[in-house]
Design a protein around this motif. Structure first.
Motif, PDB file in Angstrom:
ATOM      1  N   LEU A  31     -28.467 -11.934 -10.804  1.00  0.00           N
ATOM      2  CA  LEU A  31     -28.293 -12.275  -9.547  1.00  0.00           C
ATOM      3  C   LEU A  31     -27.492 -11.499  -8.889  1.00  0.00           C
ATOM      4  O   LEU A  31     -27.858 -11.258  -7.709  1.00  0.00           O
ATOM      5  N   LEU A  32     -26.373 -10.826  -9.386  1.00  0.00           N
ATOM      6  CA  LEU A  32     -25.779  -9.762  -8.812  1.00  0.00           C
ATOM      7  C   LEU A  32     -26.788  -8.412  -8.265  1.00  0.00           C
ATOM      8  O   LEU A  32     -26.762  -8.157  -7.269  1.00  0.00           O
ATOM      9  N   ALA A  33     -27.441  -8.289  -9.305  1.00  0.00           N
ATOM     10  CA  ALA A  33     -28.447  -7.070  -9.178  1.00  0.00           C
ATOM     11  C   ALA A  33     -29.459  -7.300  -8.082  1.00  0.00           C
ATOM     12  O   ALA A  33     -29.571  -6.374  -7.369  1.00  0.00           O
ATOM     13  N   ALA A  34     -29.765  -8.467  -7.798  1.00  0.00           N
ATOM     14  CA  ALA A  34     -30.714  -8.882  -6.713  1.00  0.00           C
ATOM     15  C   ALA A  34     -29.832  -9.097  -5.347  1.00  0.00           C
ATOM     16  O   ALA A  34     -30.548  -9.502  -4.385  1.00  0.00           O
ATOM     17  N   GLY A  35     -28.685  -8.863  -5.250  1.00  0.00           N
ATOM     18  CA  GLY A  35     -27.914  -8.911  -3.763  1.00  0.00           C
ATOM     19  C   GLY A  35     -27.448 -10.258  -3.517  1.00  0.00           C
ATOM     20  O   GLY A  35     -27.199 -10.477  -2.470  1.00  0.00           O
ATOM     21  N   TYR A  36     -27.112 -11.039  -4.677  1.00  0.00           N
ATOM     22  CA  TYR A  36     -26.546 -12.316  -4.312  1.00  0.00           C
ATOM     23  C   TYR A  36     -24.942 -12.300  -4.712  1.00  0.00           C
ATOM     24  O   TYR A  36     -24.731 -11.927  -5.618  1.00  0.00           O
TER      25      TYR A  36
ATOM     26  N   ARG B 289     -35.463 -13.499 -14.636  1.00  0.00           N
ATOM     27  CA  ARG B 289     -36.550 -12.654 -13.555  1.00  0.00           C
ATOM     28  C   ARG B 289     -37.244 -13.771 -12.892  1.00  0.00           C
ATOM     29  O   ARG B 289     -37.350 -13.448 -11.419  1.00  0.00           O
ATOM     30  N   ALA B 290     -37.757 -14.788 -13.403  1.00  0.00           N
ATOM     31  CA  ALA B 290     -38.266 -15.684 -12.515  1.00  0.00           C
ATOM     32  C   ALA B 290     -37.467 -16.421 -11.487  1.00  0.00           C
ATOM     33  O   ALA B 290     -37.715 -16.772 -10.444  1.00  0.00           O
ATOM     34  N   THR B 291     -36.198 -16.663 -12.077  1.00  0.00           N
ATOM     35  CA  THR B 291     -35.101 -17.114 -10.853  1.00  0.00           C
ATOM     36  C   THR B 291     -35.008 -16.252  -9.784  1.00  0.00           C
ATOM     37  O   THR B 291     -34.892 -16.700  -8.675  1.00  0.00           O
ATOM     38  N   VAL B 292     -34.861 -14.989 -10.117  1.00  0.00           N
ATOM     39  CA  VAL B 292     -34.712 -14.231  -9.008  1.00  0.00           C
ATOM     40  C   VAL B 292     -35.850 -14.096  -8.098  1.00  0.00           C
ATOM     41  O   VAL B 292     -35.692 -14.040  -6.768  1.00  0.00           O
ATOM     42  N   ASP B 293     -37.097 -14.220  -8.547  1.00  0.00           N
ATOM     43  CA  ASP B 293     -38.344 -14.374  -7.640  1.00  0.00           C
ATOM     44  C   ASP B 293     -38.254 -15.736  -7.028  1.00  0.00           C
ATOM     45  O   ASP B 293     -38.738 -15.622  -5.767  1.00  0.00           O
ATOM     46  N   TRP B 294     -37.883 -16.828  -7.629  1.00  0.00           N
ATOM     47  CA  TRP B 294     -37.943 -18.002  -6.909  1.00  0.00           C
ATOM     48  C   TRP B 294     -36.852 -17.995  -5.728  1.00  0.00           C
ATOM     49  O   TRP B 294     -37.156 -18.422  -4.428  1.00  0.00           O
ATOM     50  N   LEU B 295     -35.690 -17.372  -6.109  1.00  0.00           N
ATOM     51  CA  LEU B 295     -34.729 -17.479  -4.853  1.00  0.00           C
ATOM     52  C   LEU B 295     -35.082 -16.380  -3.689  1.00  0.00           C
ATOM     53  O   LEU B 295     -34.807 -16.624  -2.590  1.00  0.00           O
ATOM     54  N   ALA B 296     -35.878 -15.431  -4.012  1.00  0.00           N
ATOM     55  CA  ALA B 296     -36.453 -14.575  -3.118  1.00  0.00           C
ATOM     56  C   ALA B 296     -37.322 -15.242  -2.501  1.00  0.00           C
ATOM     57  O   ALA B 296     -37.582 -14.943  -0.945  1.00  0.00           O
ATOM     58  N   GLU B 297     -38.191 -16.075  -2.637  1.00  0.00           N
ATOM     59  CA  GLU B 297     -39.073 -16.892  -1.766  1.00  0.00           C
ATOM     60  C   GLU B 297     -38.342 -17.793  -1.130  1.00  0.00           C
ATOM     61  O   GLU B 297     -38.622 -18.014  -0.055  1.00  0.00           O
TER      62      GLU B 297
END
Length: 378
Positions: A124-129, A363-371
């Motif tokens: 989550l942190l790496a994805a910018g949250y 990985r799927a969670t990061v994708d869902w959050l991006a959407e």
């Protein structure tokens, strides 16, 4: 018929279903201390408790709303990605953790994140949250925890977002993500978000291995069979149901003397210690009438089943197919929400159990959050 088969599958549930996961900065002067989401204090989070990859991280205390409707103070942590925040601040994930016990020492802000959950927080942190993790009411702060209380869980998860905005450069845009009991909290937060905190912008909910369908769980043999292993969670219910239902629930009516000793232990032991202590203890040894006790627990928790209706924002559920907390629970909940008009998806995670599912679904969670966050103004 599929729903009926799924409910029957719940009979395989085991007794270990719910297992988790510098100088103080005073609150700003001039604000009412009882208003929910006010920052009470903050201090740097010790290095050994930090999420891998975090930039700045704090342990904080903030005001919220108790299960009783009164003002309360809750603790938690806030971790930011490294580097400069985006224009409108870091988007926020309110990450509701699994249950680790009610004593203050069991709070994630004091005990740290379980090793199996670290890769998830790091993703989550790496994805910018910005990642805000509540300890829940009464865990890490004075007073008792209500544990399973949908609104109180949601308030703790929502108000830490409000408090985070008073501490750091974070956006008003946020998503609720939860694991195990935290999945229950995240779903309740998604249900109450717009009404409870209209100044924030809730974008959606992700619930992983969520503890739902309480009635079905307590109808299953592991909670009713006198010869089945005693659940390490039930002693905590012996404490918390007496708190939230005074006059309706007395632990002595349901627990044997040996069971009451475990209820007392729940006031000072975390789940891991409790699980070791009850090894070899059966339902019949700890409860006077296991089936009747299960019915009583189910009736008292019925108001805290996940609200079924049309959620305004998307809901994503994931559950490991090898979890001893049956994936059928999440499948049933997803079906109910879909029938009510919610944009919901259920993802079974092949071969994952209650602990490995977090890394498997990161990985799927990061994708869902991006959407969920795409196109949402800060």
């Amino acid at each position: 018929m599929r729903a009926i088969r799924a409910i029957r599958a719940i009979a395989t549930v085991t007794a270990t279903a719910i297992v988790a996961v510098g100088a103080a900065v005073p609150a700003s002067a001039g604000h009412r201390p009882t208003a929910p989401g006010r920052l009470v204090s903050a201090e740097p989070l010790p290095d050994e408790l930090r999420l891998p990859g975090a930039g700045t991280a704090w342990r904080l205390r903030y005001t919220s709303t108790s299960w009783s409707g009164r003002a309360t103070v809750v603790s938690g942590t806030l971790s930011l990605p490294p580097g400069r925040p985006p224009r409108h601040g870091w988007p926020v994930v309110s990450l509701a953790p699994g249950f680790g016990g009610t004593p203050d020492a069991c709070a994630p802000s004091r005990a740290g994140v379980p090793p199996f959950a670290l890769p998830f927080g790091q993703a989550l942190l790496a994805a910018g949250y910005a990642v805000a993790v509540t300890d829940y009411e009464g865990i890490g702060t004075p007073g008792e925890s209500s544990v399973v209380h949908g609104p109180a869980e949601a308030y703790s998860a929502i108000d830490i977002v409000r408090a985070a905005r008073r501490l750091a450069a974070v956006s008003r845009v946020w998503a609720a993500v939860g694991y195990s009991l935290g999945g229950h909290a995240a779903l309740w937060a998604g249900h109450l978000a717009r009404r409870y905190a209209p100044e924030l912008r809730h974008t959606g909910t992700v619930a992983i291995a969520a503890t739902t369908q309480w009635t079905a769980q307590f109808a299953a043999p592991p909670f009713r069979d006198p010869a089945a292993p005693f659940s390490p969670i039930v002693p905590y219910m012996g404490r918390t149901l007496a708190l939230t239902h005074p006059g309706e629930f007395r632990a002595a009516d349901w627990f044997t003397p040996a069971g009451l000793d475990l209820v007392e232990l729940a006031g000072r032991a975390c789940v891991e210690e409790m699980a070791g202590t009850i090894a070899g203890v059966t339902n019949g040894a700890a409860l006077r009438d296991p089936a009747a006790a299960a019915d009583a627990f189910a009736a008292l928790l019925a108001p805290h089943e996940v609200p079924i209706g049309r959620y305004r924002e998307p809901v994503r559920l994931a559950h490991g197919t090898a979890d001893t907390l049956p994936a059928a629970l999440s499948e049933i909940t997803a079906g109910q929400l879909a029938a009510a008009g919610t944009d919901v998806e259920y993802t079974p995670v092949p071969g994952a159990d209650h602990f490995t599912v977090l890394a498997a679904v990161a990985r799927a969670t990061v994708d869902w959050l991006a959407e969920m966050f795409t196109g949402v103004p800060g």
